[in-house]
Write a protein that holds these residues in place. Structure first.
Motif, mmCIF file in Angstrom:
data_model
loop_
_atom_site.group_PDB
_atom_site.id
_atom_site.type_symbol
_atom_site.label_atom_id
_atom_site.label_comp_id
_atom_site.label_asym_id
_atom_site.label_seq_id
_atom_site.Cartn_x
_atom_site.Cartn_y
_atom_site.Cartn_z
ATOM 1 N N LEU A 7 0.826 -1.200 0.000
ATOM 2 C CA LEU A 7 0.000 0.000 0.000
ATOM 3 C C LEU A 7 0.866 1.259 0.000
ATOM 4 C CD1 LEU A 7 -2.777 1.346 0.176
ATOM 5 C CD2 LEU A 7 -2.575 1.172 2.662
ATOM 6 N N LEU A 8 1.868 1.284 0.837
ATOM 7 C CA LEU A 8 2.756 2.447 0.893
ATOM 8 C C LEU A 8 3.511 2.637 -0.415
ATOM 9 C CD1 LEU A 8 4.104 2.148 4.536
ATOM 10 C CD2 LEU A 8 2.403 3.763 3.653
ATOM 11 N N GLU A 10 2.373 1.892 -3.415
ATOM 12 C CA GLU A 10 1.419 2.481 -4.366
ATOM 13 C C GLU A 10 1.212 3.966 -4.088
ATOM 14 O OE1 GLU A 10 0.829 0.923 -6.948
ATOM 15 O OE2 GLU A 10 1.242 -1.120 -6.320
ATOM 16 N N LEU A 11 1.242 4.352 -2.832
ATOM 17 C CA LEU A 11 1.044 5.752 -2.461
ATOM 18 C C LEU A 11 2.306 6.591 -2.622
ATOM 19 C CD1 LEU A 11 -1.133 5.269 0.729
ATOM 20 C CD2 LEU A 11 -1.895 6.013 -1.542
ATOM 21 N N SER A 12 3.423 5.966 -2.889
ATOM 22 C CA SER A 12 4.683 6.705 -2.986
ATOM 23 C C SER A 12 4.890 7.370 -4.345
ATOM 24 C CB SER A 12 5.864 5.783 -2.692
ATOM 25 O OG SER A 12 6.045 4.850 -3.743
ATOM 26 N N ARG A 16 0.159 8.817 -8.968
ATOM 27 C CA ARG A 16 -0.947 8.088 -8.332
ATOM 28 C C ARG A 16 -1.595 8.935 -7.244
ATOM 29 N NH1 ARG A 16 2.325 3.535 -9.741
ATOM 30 N NH2 ARG A 16 3.447 3.438 -7.769
ATOM 31 N N LEU A 17 -0.809 9.704 -6.513
ATOM 32 C CA LEU A 17 -1.380 10.607 -5.507
ATOM 33 C C LEU A 17 -2.230 11.688 -6.161
ATOM 34 C CD1 LEU A 17 1.548 11.050 -2.965
ATOM 35 C CD2 LEU A 17 -0.603 9.806 -2.625
ATOM 36 N N LEU A 20 -5.511 10.088 -7.112
ATOM 37 C CA LEU A 20 -6.362 9.931 -5.930
ATOM 38 C C LEU A 20 -6.997 11.255 -5.526
ATOM 39 C CD1 LEU A 20 -4.245 7.508 -3.722
ATOM 40 C CD2 LEU A 20 -6.413 7.002 -4.869
ATOM 41 N N TYR A 21 -6.211 12.328 -5.567
ATOM 42 C CA TYR A 21 -6.725 13.647 -5.219
ATOM 43 C C TYR A 21 -7.862 14.048 -6.159
ATOM 44 C CZ TYR A 21 -6.865 18.657 -4.381
ATOM 45 O OH TYR A 21 -7.291 19.932 -4.101
ATOM 46 N N HIS A 47 -1.629 3.508 -13.830
ATOM 47 C CA HIS A 47 -1.694 3.987 -12.449
ATOM 48 C C HIS A 47 -3.040 3.646 -11.800
ATOM 49 C CE1 HIS A 47 2.150 5.913 -12.425
ATOM 50 N NE2 HIS A 47 1.823 6.812 -13.351
ATOM 51 N N LEU A 51 -3.921 1.361 -8.517
ATOM 52 C CA LEU A 51 -4.724 1.856 -7.391
ATOM 53 C C LEU A 51 -5.941 0.963 -7.150
ATOM 54 C CD1 LEU A 51 -4.547 5.663 -8.186
ATOM 55 C CD2 LEU A 51 -3.443 4.483 -6.259
ATOM 56 N N LEU A 56 -7.863 0.970 -3.574
ATOM 57 C CA LEU A 56 -8.045 2.399 -3.282
ATOM 58 C C LEU A 56 -9.058 3.074 -4.208
ATOM 59 C CD1 LEU A 56 -4.305 3.249 -2.670
ATOM 60 C CD2 LEU A 56 -6.106 3.070 -0.948
#
Length: 70
Positions: A7-8, A10-12, A16-17, A20-21, A47, A51, A56
């Motif tokens: 998970l971390l 994928e969020l790095s 992708r962030l 998500l935003y 991407h 996710l 996510l």
């Protein structure tokens, strides 16, 4: 612990962030995400697929991607 590491990871990624935003503000399809974030459709698709695999995001019946309650 492995799930947390995945998970971390994928969020790095900054792209992708950003995805998500955007889908947190408004569900979007791949084409609109690509244009808005200045990514190729292939990059956006890859991407979003990552996710979705991490639980996510998910795609609704209209083809828009949105956040899950993860």
């Amino acid at each position: 612990m492995k799930n947390l590491c995945n998970l971390l990871f994928e969020l790095s990624n900054e792209d992708r962030l950003r995805i998500l935003y955007q889908v947190a503000k408004e569900p979007m399809n791949i084409t609109n995400l690509s244009k808005l974030l200045d990514l190729t459709i292939q990059e956006s698709s890859r991407h979003v697929s990552r996710l979705t695999g991490a639980g996510l995001t998910q795609k609704d019946a209209s083809g828009s991607h949105h956040l899950t309650p993860y």
